[in-house]
Design a protein around this motif. Structure first.
Motif, PDB file in Angstrom:
ATOM      1  N   ALA A  47      23.922  -1.816  52.023  1.00  0.00           N
ATOM      2  CA  ALA A  47      23.001  -3.095  51.362  1.00  0.00           C
ATOM      3  C   ALA A  47      21.550  -2.976  52.773  1.00  0.00           C
ATOM      4  O   ALA A  47      19.873  -1.658  51.785  1.00  0.00           O
ATOM      5  N   ARG A  48      22.083  -2.216  53.416  1.00  0.00           N
ATOM      6  CA  ARG A  48      20.759  -2.334  55.156  1.00  0.00           C
ATOM      7  C   ARG A  48      20.167  -1.347  54.537  1.00  0.00           C
ATOM      8  O   ARG A  48      18.638  -1.115  55.033  1.00  0.00           O
ATOM      9  N   ARG A  49      21.056  -0.155  54.045  1.00  0.00           N
ATOM     10  CA  ARG A  49      20.043   1.708  54.036  1.00  0.00           C
ATOM     11  C   ARG A  49      19.074   1.429  52.893  1.00  0.00           C
ATOM     12  O   ARG A  49      18.027   1.808  53.191  1.00  0.00           O
ATOM     13  N   LEU A  50      19.581   0.533  51.680  1.00  0.00           N
ATOM     14  CA  LEU A  50      18.067  -0.011  51.110  1.00  0.00           C
ATOM     15  C   LEU A  50      17.223  -0.247  51.539  1.00  0.00           C
ATOM     16  O   LEU A  50      15.928  -0.356  50.958  1.00  0.00           O
ATOM     17  N   TYR A  51      17.508  -0.896  51.727  1.00  0.00           N
ATOM     18  CA  TYR A  51      15.513  -2.399  52.942  1.00  0.00           C
ATOM     19  C   TYR A  51      15.867  -1.470  53.914  1.00  0.00           C
ATOM     20  O   TYR A  51      14.105  -1.493  53.376  1.00  0.00           O
ATOM     21  N   GLU A  52      15.689  -0.541  53.895  1.00  0.00           N
ATOM     22  CA  GLU A  52      15.281   0.474  55.290  1.00  0.00           C
ATOM     23  C   GLU A  52      13.969   1.472  53.721  1.00  0.00           C
ATOM     24  O   GLU A  52      13.639   1.754  54.845  1.00  0.00           O
ATOM     25  N   ILE A  53      15.095   2.187  52.880  1.00  0.00           N
ATOM     26  CA  ILE A  53      13.760   2.493  52.147  1.00  0.00           C
ATOM     27  C   ILE A  53      12.405   1.478  51.589  1.00  0.00           C
ATOM     28  O   ILE A  53      11.476   2.599  51.090  1.00  0.00           O
ATOM     29  N   ALA A  60       9.589   7.763  54.218  1.00  0.00           N
ATOM     30  CA  ALA A  60       8.397   6.927  54.232  1.00  0.00           C
ATOM     31  C   ALA A  60       7.637   8.034  53.285  1.00  0.00           C
ATOM     32  O   ALA A  60       7.505   8.761  53.635  1.00  0.00           O
ATOM     33  N   GLY A  61       6.142   7.340  52.278  1.00  0.00           N
ATOM     34  CA  GLY A  61       6.040   7.686  51.630  1.00  0.00           C
ATOM     35  C   GLY A  61       7.058   8.447  50.045  1.00  0.00           C
ATOM     36  O   GLY A  61       6.659   8.559  48.908  1.00  0.00           O
ATOM     37  N   SER A  62       8.158   7.942  50.404  1.00  0.00           N
ATOM     38  CA  SER A  62       9.036   7.593  48.656  1.00  0.00           C
ATOM     39  C   SER A  62       8.126   6.588  47.439  1.00  0.00           C
ATOM     40  O   SER A  62       8.140   6.741  46.481  1.00  0.00           O
ATOM     41  N   ARG A  63       8.044   5.455  47.813  1.00  0.00           N
ATOM     42  CA  ARG A  63       7.537   4.368  47.096  1.00  0.00           C
ATOM     43  C   ARG A  63       6.216   5.285  46.327  1.00  0.00           C
ATOM     44  O   ARG A  63       6.084   5.269  44.856  1.00  0.00           O
ATOM     45  N   ASP A  64       4.771   5.882  46.869  1.00  0.00           N
ATOM     46  CA  ASP A  64       4.434   6.735  46.045  1.00  0.00           C
ATOM     47  C   ASP A  64       4.890   7.914  45.051  1.00  0.00           C
ATOM     48  O   ASP A  64       4.207   7.344  44.207  1.00  0.00           O
ATOM     49  N   LYS A  65       5.506   8.795  45.473  1.00  0.00           N
ATOM     50  CA  LYS A  65       6.112   9.698  45.140  1.00  0.00           C
ATOM     51  C   LYS A  65       7.234   9.046  43.912  1.00  0.00           C
ATOM     52  O   LYS A  65       6.990   9.515  43.139  1.00  0.00           O
ATOM     53  N   ALA A  66       7.390   8.369  44.335  1.00  0.00           N
ATOM     54  CA  ALA A  66       8.688   7.072  43.102  1.00  0.00           C
ATOM     55  C   ALA A  66       7.749   6.359  42.286  1.00  0.00           C
ATOM     56  O   ALA A  66       7.693   6.364  40.669  1.00  0.00           O
ATOM     57  N   PHE A  74       8.693   6.703  32.258  1.00  0.00           N
ATOM     58  CA  PHE A  74       8.226   5.519  31.568  1.00  0.00           C
ATOM     59  C   PHE A  74       6.362   4.478  32.236  1.00  0.00           C
ATOM     60  O   PHE A  74       6.667   3.551  32.141  1.00  0.00           O
ATOM     61  N   PRO A  75       5.654   5.504  31.099  1.00  0.00           N
ATOM     62  CA  PRO A  75       4.369   6.131  31.302  1.00  0.00           C
ATOM     63  C   PRO A  75       4.308   3.876  30.733  1.00  0.00           C
ATOM     64  O   PRO A  75       2.757   3.087  31.416  1.00  0.00           O
ATOM     65  N   SER A  76       4.910   3.337  29.141  1.00  0.00           N
ATOM     66  CA  SER A  76       4.956   2.356  28.600  1.00  0.00           C
ATOM     67  C   SER A  76       5.021   0.732  30.024  1.00  0.00           C
ATOM     68  O   SER A  76       4.925   0.140  29.568  1.00  0.00           O
ATOM     69  N   LEU A  77       5.617   1.225  31.029  1.00  0.00           N
ATOM     70  CA  LEU A  77       6.097  -0.113  31.612  1.00  0.00           C
ATOM     71  C   LEU A  77       5.559  -0.057  33.244  1.00  0.00           C
ATOM     72  O   LEU A  77       6.141  -0.940  33.869  1.00  0.00           O
ATOM     73  N   VAL A  78       4.519   1.037  33.340  1.00  0.00           N
ATOM     74  CA  VAL A  78       4.120   1.061  35.110  1.00  0.00           C
ATOM     75  C   VAL A  78       3.514  -0.598  34.708  1.00  0.00           C
ATOM     76  O   VAL A  78       3.613  -0.747  35.603  1.00  0.00           O
ATOM     77  N   ASP A  79       2.550  -0.685  33.197  1.00  0.00           N
ATOM     78  CA  ASP A  79       2.175  -2.267  34.174  1.00  0.00           C
ATOM     79  C   ASP A  79       3.329  -3.649  34.504  1.00  0.00           C
ATOM     80  O   ASP A  79       2.363  -4.784  34.818  1.00  0.00           O
ATOM     81  N   ARG A  80       4.287  -3.930  33.717  1.00  0.00           N
ATOM     82  CA  ARG A  80       5.074  -4.031  33.804  1.00  0.00           C
ATOM     83  C   ARG A  80       5.601  -4.296  35.449  1.00  0.00           C
ATOM     84  O   ARG A  80       6.580  -5.294  35.435  1.00  0.00           O
ATOM     85  N   ILE A  81       5.799  -3.102  36.142  1.00  0.00           N
ATOM     86  CA  ILE A  81       6.126  -3.565  37.935  1.00  0.00           C
ATOM     87  C   ILE A  81       5.535  -4.242  39.001  1.00  0.00           C
ATOM     88  O   ILE A  81       3.937  -4.136  38.987  1.00  0.00           O
ATOM     89  N   ASP A  82       6.207  -4.649  39.766  1.00  0.00           N
ATOM     90  CA  ASP A  82       5.902  -4.793  40.793  1.00  0.00           C
ATOM     91  C   ASP A  82       5.691  -3.979  41.776  1.00  0.00           C
ATOM     92  O   ASP A  82       7.113  -3.152  42.510  1.00  0.00           O
ATOM     93  N   ALA A  83       4.346  -2.288  42.536  1.00  0.00           N
ATOM     94  CA  ALA A  83       4.685  -1.727  42.502  1.00  0.00           C
ATOM     95  C   ALA A  83       4.670  -1.599  44.554  1.00  0.00           C
ATOM     96  O   ALA A  83       4.629  -0.546  45.167  1.00  0.00           O
ATOM     97  N   GLY A  84       4.792  -2.620  44.920  1.00  0.00           N
ATOM     98  CA  GLY A  84       4.225  -3.264  46.327  1.00  0.00           C
ATOM     99  C   GLY A  84       4.771  -2.506  47.183  1.00  0.00           C
ATOM    100  O   GLY A  84       6.739  -2.626  46.522  1.00  0.00           O
ATOM    101  N   PRO A  85       5.319  -3.440  47.972  1.00  0.00           N
ATOM    102  CA  PRO A  85       6.291  -2.948  49.944  1.00  0.00           C
ATOM    103  C   PRO A  85       7.525  -4.014  49.570  1.00  0.00           C
ATOM    104  O   PRO A  85       7.118  -4.889  48.681  1.00  0.00           O
ATOM    105  N   HIS A  86       8.597  -3.996  49.443  1.00  0.00           N
ATOM    106  CA  HIS A  86       9.475  -4.894  49.278  1.00  0.00           C
ATOM    107  C   HIS A  86       9.301  -5.832  50.768  1.00  0.00           C
ATOM    108  O   HIS A  86       9.186  -4.867  51.648  1.00  0.00           O
ATOM    109  N   VAL A  87       9.400  -6.951  50.913  1.00  0.00           N
ATOM    110  CA  VAL A  87       9.074  -8.289  51.818  1.00  0.00           C
ATOM    111  C   VAL A  87      10.031  -8.699  52.301  1.00  0.00           C
ATOM    112  O   VAL A  87      10.460  -9.944  51.181  1.00  0.00           O
ATOM    113  N   ARG A  88      11.007  -8.745  53.676  1.00  0.00           N
ATOM    114  CA  ARG A  88      11.941  -9.802  53.706  1.00  0.00           C
ATOM    115  C   ARG A  88      11.240 -11.195  54.312  1.00  0.00           C
ATOM    116  O   ARG A  88      10.911 -11.457  54.655  1.00  0.00           O
ATOM    117  N   VAL A  89      11.736 -12.454  53.344  1.00  0.00           N
ATOM    118  CA  VAL A  89      11.297 -13.035  53.836  1.00  0.00           C
ATOM    119  C   VAL A  89      12.419 -13.830  54.414  1.00  0.00           C
ATOM    120  O   VAL A  89      12.653 -14.539  54.066  1.00  0.00           O
TER     121      VAL A  89
END
Length: 102
Positions: A47-53, A60-66, A74-89
């Protein structure tokens, strides 16, 4: 899991190293709310590999490409997602805030 995700991902238990294409699919799966445990099984990774992504320590930059790929698929879902980076609290209290619990 969406059929699109099944068609583009490696078979369960695959132990190949993750690539940028996998990182893009992992971002899309996150936005489609695929469970982390299912991603770990599908990609045969820790699971740590997922968090690294998701923190963009790797690929780096894979989020923008994704996000571009997600908008195309999925054009109808774009406004329903949080496309920000993952932040661990952190769940541990900060030492400067311990006086608040007295």
């Amino acid at each position: 899991m969406p059929a699109v995700f099944h068609a583009l991902s490696p078979q369960p238990g695959a132990a190949a190293p993750l690539t940028e294409d996998h990182a893009i699919e992992i971002w899309i799966a996150r936005w489609l709310r695929v469970r982390r445990v299912d991603l770990v099984r599908r990609y045969g990774c820790d699971a740590r590999r997922l968090y690294e992504i998701w923190q963009e320590d790797r690929f780096a930059g894979s989020r923008d490409k994704a996000l571009e790929a997600f908008a195309a698929r999925f054009p109808s879902l774009v406004d329903r997602i949080d496309a920000g980076p993952h932040v661990r609290v952190s769940r541990t209290p900060h030492p400067d805030q311990l006086h608040m619990f007295d």
